[in-house]
Design a protein around this motif. Structure first.
Motif, PDB file in Angstrom:
ATOM      1  N   GLU A  42      -8.799  -1.224   0.735  1.00 18.00           N
ATOM      2  CA  GLU A  42      -7.568  -0.486   0.440  1.00 18.00           C
ATOM      3  C   GLU A  42      -6.856  -0.058   1.724  1.00 18.00           C
ATOM      4  O   GLU A  42      -5.635  -0.180   1.837  1.00 18.00           O
ATOM      5  CB  GLU A  42      -7.886   0.733  -0.418  1.00 18.00           C
ATOM      6  CG  GLU A  42      -8.335   0.386  -1.819  1.00 18.00           C
ATOM      7  CD  GLU A  42      -8.897   1.563  -2.577  1.00 18.00           C
ATOM      8  OE1 GLU A  42      -9.063   2.650  -1.987  1.00 18.00           O
ATOM      9  OE2 GLU A  42      -9.179   1.409  -3.781  1.00 18.00           O
ATOM     10  N   CYS A  45      -5.256  -3.053   3.306  1.00 12.99           N
ATOM     11  CA  CYS A  45      -4.023  -3.432   2.594  1.00 12.99           C
ATOM     12  C   CYS A  45      -2.856  -2.531   2.993  1.00 12.99           C
ATOM     13  O   CYS A  45      -1.737  -3.016   3.183  1.00 12.99           O
ATOM     14  CB  CYS A  45      -4.251  -3.378   1.089  1.00 12.99           C
ATOM     15  SG  CYS A  45      -5.250  -4.730   0.469  1.00 12.99           S
ATOM     16  N   VAL A  46      -3.106  -1.249   3.126  1.00 11.41           N
ATOM     17  CA  VAL A  46      -2.044  -0.331   3.560  1.00 11.41           C
ATOM     18  C   VAL A  46      -1.612  -0.664   4.980  1.00 11.41           C
ATOM     19  O   VAL A  46      -0.412  -0.684   5.293  1.00 11.41           O
ATOM     20  CB  VAL A  46      -2.505   1.140   3.443  1.00 11.41           C
ATOM     21  CG1 VAL A  46      -1.526   2.080   4.112  1.00 11.41           C
ATOM     22  CG2 VAL A  46      -2.692   1.517   1.985  1.00 11.41           C
ATOM     23  N   PHE A  49       0.491  -3.763   4.875  1.00  8.89           N
ATOM     24  CA  PHE A  49       1.812  -3.446   4.346  1.00  8.89           C
ATOM     25  C   PHE A  49       2.680  -2.751   5.401  1.00  8.89           C
ATOM     26  O   PHE A  49       3.869  -3.049   5.524  1.00  8.89           O
ATOM     27  CB  PHE A  49       1.676  -2.582   3.093  1.00  8.89           C
ATOM     28  CG  PHE A  49       2.975  -2.222   2.458  1.00  8.89           C
ATOM     29  CD1 PHE A  49       3.721  -3.185   1.798  1.00  8.89           C
ATOM     30  CD2 PHE A  49       3.463  -0.929   2.530  1.00  8.89           C
ATOM     31  CE1 PHE A  49       4.934  -2.858   1.210  1.00  8.89           C
ATOM     32  CE2 PHE A  49       4.668  -0.595   1.950  1.00  8.89           C
ATOM     33  CZ  PHE A  49       5.406  -1.565   1.294  1.00  8.89           C
ATOM     34  N   MET A  50       2.087  -1.831   6.168  1.00  9.24           N
ATOM     35  CA  MET A  50       2.836  -1.147   7.225  1.00  9.24           C
ATOM     36  C   MET A  50       3.351  -2.139   8.261  1.00  9.24           C
ATOM     37  O   MET A  50       4.504  -2.070   8.698  1.00  9.24           O
ATOM     38  CB  MET A  50       1.952  -0.099   7.916  1.00  9.24           C
ATOM     39  CG  MET A  50       1.740   1.145   7.130  1.00  9.24           C
ATOM     40  SD  MET A  50       0.548   2.305   7.877  1.00  9.24           S
ATOM     41  CE  MET A  50       0.934   2.267   9.594  1.00  9.24           C
ATOM     42  N   ALA A  92      -5.458   3.805  10.770  1.00  3.23           N
ATOM     43  CA  ALA A  92      -6.213   3.163   9.695  1.00  3.23           C
ATOM     44  C   ALA A  92      -7.711   3.334   9.903  1.00  3.23           C
ATOM     45  O   ALA A  92      -8.457   3.592   8.942  1.00  3.23           O
ATOM     46  CB  ALA A  92      -5.850   1.681   9.608  1.00  3.23           C
TER      47      ALA A  92
END
Length: 107
Positions: A42, A45-46, A49-50, A92
């Motif tokens: 997760e 994935c963030v 996306f960033m 992250a």
């Protein structure tokens, strides 16, 4: 005081792997690894996306992000993107570490 009575005093000790030892002794190490693996995906994935949003904004709106200058490939433009990537990766990694420890404590 109360933490020592319920057996969580092991977590407060100076040992390097006290949380891992506690998870093995309590029998939730496999569950913890599964939850941690899911949360790592997760977080990745963030992060992905960033980075995609940053790349998209650089391509679609270059003048707005660089205060009226166009992206010319100058060292300052490249450095700003490298700094963004480094800071994003560090955030992250810190987020994953916090989620990993918290998931171990909630199990």
């Amino acid at each position: 005081g109360n933490l020592r009575w319920v057996g969580l005093g092991n977590l407060l000790g100076p040992a390097e792997h006290s949380l891992d030892d506690f998870a093995v002794e309590s029998g939730f190490m496999e569950d913890w690894q599964l939850v941690s693996r899911k949360r790592s995906l997760e977080v990745l994935c963030v992060l992905f996306f960033m980075v995609l949003c940053r790349l998209g904004s650089n391509l679609c709106f270059p003048s707005d992000l660089h205060y009226g200058r166009s992206i010319t490939g100058r060292i300052s433009d490249i450095l700003m993107d490298v700094v963004f990537l480094c800071v994003s990766f560090r955030c992250a990694a810190l987020t994953f570490c916090q989620l990993h420890i918290c998931s171990g404590l909630e199990l």
